[in-house]
Write a protein that holds these residues in place. Structure first.
Motif, short mmCIF file in Angstrom:
data_model
loop_
_atom_site.label_atom_id
_atom_site.label_comp_id
_atom_site.label_asym_id
_atom_site.label_seq_id
_atom_site.Cartn_x
_atom_site.Cartn_y
_atom_site.Cartn_z
N MET A 223 31.84 -31.27 -92.85
CA MET A 223 33.02 -31.88 -93.42
C MET A 223 32.67 -32.85 -94.54
O MET A 223 33.28 -32.84 -95.59
N CYS B 91 38.49 -24.88 -88.10
CA CYS B 91 39.42 -25.17 -89.19
C CYS B 91 39.67 -23.94 -90.06
O CYS B 91 38.74 -23.28 -90.54
N TYR C 208 40.71 -23.87 -92.97
CA TYR C 208 40.52 -24.11 -94.41
C TYR C 208 39.05 -24.03 -94.83
O TYR C 208 38.71 -24.38 -95.96
N LEU C 209 38.20 -23.61 -93.91
CA LEU C 209 36.80 -23.41 -94.29
C LEU C 209 36.65 -22.03 -94.90
O LEU C 209 37.13 -21.04 -94.34
N CYS D 276 34.96 -26.63 -97.86
CA CYS D 276 36.38 -26.91 -97.66
C CYS D 276 37.22 -26.42 -98.84
O CYS D 276 37.04 -26.87 -99.97
N LEU E 103 40.21 -27.11 -99.28
CA LEU E 103 41.18 -28.16 -99.65
C LEU E 103 40.55 -29.27 -100.50
O LEU E 103 41.24 -30.17 -100.96
N SER F 272 45.10 -31.40 -93.19
CA SER F 272 44.16 -30.80 -92.23
C SER F 272 44.29 -31.41 -90.83
O SER F 272 44.85 -32.48 -90.66
N TYR G 30 42.04 -32.83 -88.97
CA TYR G 30 41.38 -34.13 -88.83
C TYR G 30 41.93 -35.18 -89.78
O TYR G 30 41.73 -36.38 -89.58
N CYS H 274 37.80 -36.04 -92.68
CA CYS H 274 37.13 -34.91 -93.34
C CYS H 274 36.17 -35.42 -94.42
O CYS H 274 35.07 -34.91 -94.58
S1 SF4 Z 1 40.00 -29.58 -93.90
FE1 SF4 Z 1 38.38 -30.81 -92.98
S2 SF4 Z 1 37.74 -29.64 -91.17
FE2 SF4 Z 1 38.87 -28.26 -92.51
S3 SF4 Z 1 37.35 -27.25 -93.80
FE3 SF4 Z 1 38.11 -29.03 -94.88
S4 SF4 Z 1 36.64 -30.66 -94.38
FE4 SF4 Z 1 36.40 -29.04 -92.86
#
Ligand code: SF4
Ligand code: SF4
Length: 275
Positions: free
Chosen positions: A1, A83, A85-86, A98, A100, A114, A116, A121
């Motif tokens: 992260m 997650c 979004y990985l 990530c 995002l 997200s 977390y 993150c």
């Molecule tokens: S939103 Fe957070 S947990 Fe998900 S891929 Fe991105 S950094 Fe990792």
């Protein structure tokens, strides 16, 4: 992260160079099927979909709905979040990370949405940052150019530290990162870390990652029953646990010890001849 924590004095291991990265704490290896092939197709499909349909925050709910509908989210450990979004950050699929993150979205940080939250993150640093010495990280970065193996090894503190401790004990000094310009030395060390994936005595139990297993209510550290196999505790015990080892006979323990001993001996015979 964490690849933008801004914390000084610590080397950030998440995105060390252009050839690899780690996504372990985003749940990368927590899928029931966390084989390389399964992860590649999962991450590839996500990155493609994200690029095709996410142009602003408003598109993220649709992206999430489609990913959750399309993927198998069965996990190894229920408590660890996987997650959605990985994904792959680059066309060559060398780096996981990530989707995002602001660097992926023209400077817009989308991580608020997200599981977390943005702060966690962006700020999380796993224990490897504190427990693996910089020189050993440097060596790992030199010898592993593969996201799948890198993430598995950089998060396995025992696997890394025990190897370099055993080598240092025999050499009489810490192993120097500069030595890995030598390709034979690099190959021998890489052979050791490759065992994280292809160790012949690895347990076929999929609900297991390294030395931990989940007994239904809590994480337990696995154990090798040397006594019932008529052997003393191996000096390589912590490595065996990291490699999710299950021994069925005393002979298997002897073979595994031989593999590790000869790897160490091969390494030292070359290392000691270096100028
Ligand atoms: S939103 Fe957070 S947990 Fe998900 S891929 Fe991105 S950094 Fe990792
Ligand atoms: S597990 Fe550690 S090295 Fe890997 S991405 Fe997370 S914080 Fe970075």
């Amino acid at each position: 992260m964490a690849n933008d924590s801004g914390i000084s004095g610590l080397r950030v291991l998440c995105q060390p160079d252009a050839d690899k990265s780690c996504g372990a704490c985003c749940g990368l290896y927590n899928y029931a099927d966390s084989s390389r092939e399964a992860l590649v197709s999962r991450l590839r499909a996500r990155s493609r979909l994200f690029r095709e349909m996410v142009f602003s925050k408003e598109d993220l709910q649709d992206y999430k709905r489609m990913i959750i509908g399309a993927e198998d989210f069965r996990k190894r450990y229920e408590e660890i979040y996987c997650c959605e979004y990985l994904g792959f950050l680059d066309k060559e699929e060398k780096k996981v990370g990530c989707l995002l993150h602001p660097q992926q979205n023209c400077g817009n940080d989308l991580r608020d949405i997200s599981f977390y939250g943005r702060e966690l993150c962006a700020g999380h640093l796993c224990p490897s940052h504190y427990f693996i010495p910089n020189a050993q990280v440097e060596i790992l970065v030199k010898i592993i150019d593969d996201w799948y193996l890198y993430g598995l090894c950089i998060t396995d503190i025992d696997l890394v530290k025990t190897y370099f401790r055993l080598l240092a004990d025999k050499i009489g000094a810490e192993v120097k990162p500069e030595a890995f310009q030598n390709t034979d030395l690099k190959k021998i060390a890489r052979r050791y870390f490759d065992w994280k994936v292809d160790w012949p005595f690895r347990s076929p139990d999929t609900n297991r990652l390294g030395k931990y297993y989940f007994d239904g209510s809590q994480y337990m550290i696995s154990h090798i029953d040397y006594e019932s196999l008529g052997r003393p505790i191996s000096p390589f015990n912590s490595i065996f646990l990291s490699l999710s080892t299950v021994f069925r006979s005393s002979r298997e323990i002897a073979l595994a010890e031989e593999l590790l001993s000869s790897n160490l001996e091969d390494f030292i015979s070359i290392y000691n001849k270096l100028p």
